[in-house]
Motif scaffolding. Sequence first.
Motif, PDB file in Angstrom:
ATOM      1  N   CYS A  32      32.358 -23.281   5.669  1.00  0.00           N
ATOM      2  CA  CYS A  32      31.117 -24.217   6.062  1.00  0.00           C
ATOM      3  C   CYS A  32      31.784 -25.748   6.081  1.00  0.00           C
ATOM      4  CB  CYS A  32      30.223 -24.335   4.935  1.00  0.00           C
ATOM      5  SG  CYS A  32      29.377 -22.600   4.846  1.00  0.00           S
ATOM      6  N   HIS A  55      30.753 -17.628  12.816  1.00  0.00           N
ATOM      7  CA  HIS A  55      30.426 -18.217  11.382  1.00  0.00           C
ATOM      8  C   HIS A  55      28.737 -18.361  11.538  1.00  0.00           C
ATOM      9  CE1 HIS A  55      30.753 -20.411   7.576  1.00  0.00           C
ATOM     10  NE2 HIS A  55      29.819 -21.184   8.040  1.00  0.00           N
ATOM     11  N   CYS A  87      25.785 -17.592   8.954  1.00  0.00           N
ATOM     12  CA  CYS A  87      25.439 -18.847   8.054  1.00  0.00           C
ATOM     13  C   CYS A  87      24.329 -19.728   8.561  1.00  0.00           C
ATOM     14  CB  CYS A  87      26.547 -19.574   7.803  1.00  0.00           C
ATOM     15  SG  CYS A  87      26.303 -20.896   6.477  1.00  0.00           S
ATOM     16  N   CYS A 129      24.928 -23.594   8.204  1.00  0.00           N
ATOM     17  CA  CYS A 129      25.657 -24.264   9.178  1.00  0.00           C
ATOM     18  C   CYS A 129      24.932 -24.394  10.671  1.00  0.00           C
ATOM     19  CB  CYS A 129      26.998 -23.328   9.423  1.00  0.00           C
ATOM     20  SG  CYS A 129      28.115 -24.029   8.070  1.00  0.00           S
ATOM     21  N   TRP A 181      28.405 -24.468   1.286  1.00  0.00           N
ATOM     22  CA  TRP A 181      27.619 -25.203   0.962  1.00  0.00           C
ATOM     23  C   TRP A 181      27.159 -25.123  -0.294  1.00  0.00           C
ATOM     24  CZ3 TRP A 181      26.410 -29.402   4.045  1.00  0.00           C
ATOM     25  CH2 TRP A 181      26.398 -29.304   5.629  1.00  0.00           C
TER      26      TRP A 181
HETATM   27 ZN    ZN Z   1      28.255 -21.983   7.034  1.00  0.00          ZN
END
Ligand code: ZN
Lengths: 79, 199
Positions: free
Chosen positions: A4, A30, A34, A37, B111
């Motif tokens: 990330c 990604h 995710c 993100c 994160w």
């Molecule tokens: Zn991510």
Amino acid sequence: MLKCREVVHQADALLAGELSRRERFVLQMHLIICRHCRRYIRQFEWLLRAIPRMHGSASEAEISSVLKAVENAEKSTFK
Amino acid sequence: MTSELSTLRALQSGDPTAFSELVREHHRALLATASAIVGIDNAEECLQNAWIKAHQALPQFEGKSSLRTWLTRIVINESRMLLRKTRREVPLELDESQHPLADRFREGGHWSKPPATWHDESPDGLLMERELADCLSRVLTAMPAQQRAMLELRDVSGLDFDEICNELAVTASNARVLLHRARTQLFRLVDHYQETGEC
Ligand SMILES: [Zn+2]
């Protein structure tokens, strides 16, 4: 796999169209998995659109001081 | 762009209202650009001269760039002499721990505190929230000079990287790092505000 943190680092290049096809592909893979993100990229894009307006508009006082300066400069040119 | 074209026509025909509106729209942004380059103490004077030059040069402006970009170039010209005198090479702080969002990631790079969900009523006005004004100006003032200049010249004024690198004497890759740092600081600010309603 892309981290990330790296997505955040590449966000500028992604939005500027500066990533290679391969880099973009890896990044998009990604983003599919995710949501954090995805949210980052979406909101980062909003931010970039908001930046040009962040200083707001001039006050009447500021405007009239500019106009006065311009006017004075013109007068002295035509003297 | 079409509205900008009609603005330009009005300006070039000497319409005083159009000129006032031009000042209204761009003055603050140009002032910010000037103070990023020559410091706040010299910015006012620099900008006043720039407006005088702009007013004189308007009839010759061909509209090849946006008005803001064109005005910014005039500001840069006005600040050039001062710029040469005041420019200091500041070593780039590239340490990853200094990244504005460094504490938002876990060790492995995922994160730990992901971005909040921002309200999307008016994304263009994100930074114009009243409650944000003081914090925004504090963040901008505290920003390292080169970061601030990159942000103003690239994102506010729309100059391209080549031109900016030339003016600020930074390499293309450093310019991108500086801009990234500046933008992510603003991201952090907005994210915090959107999440807590405070800044
Ligand atoms: Zn991510």
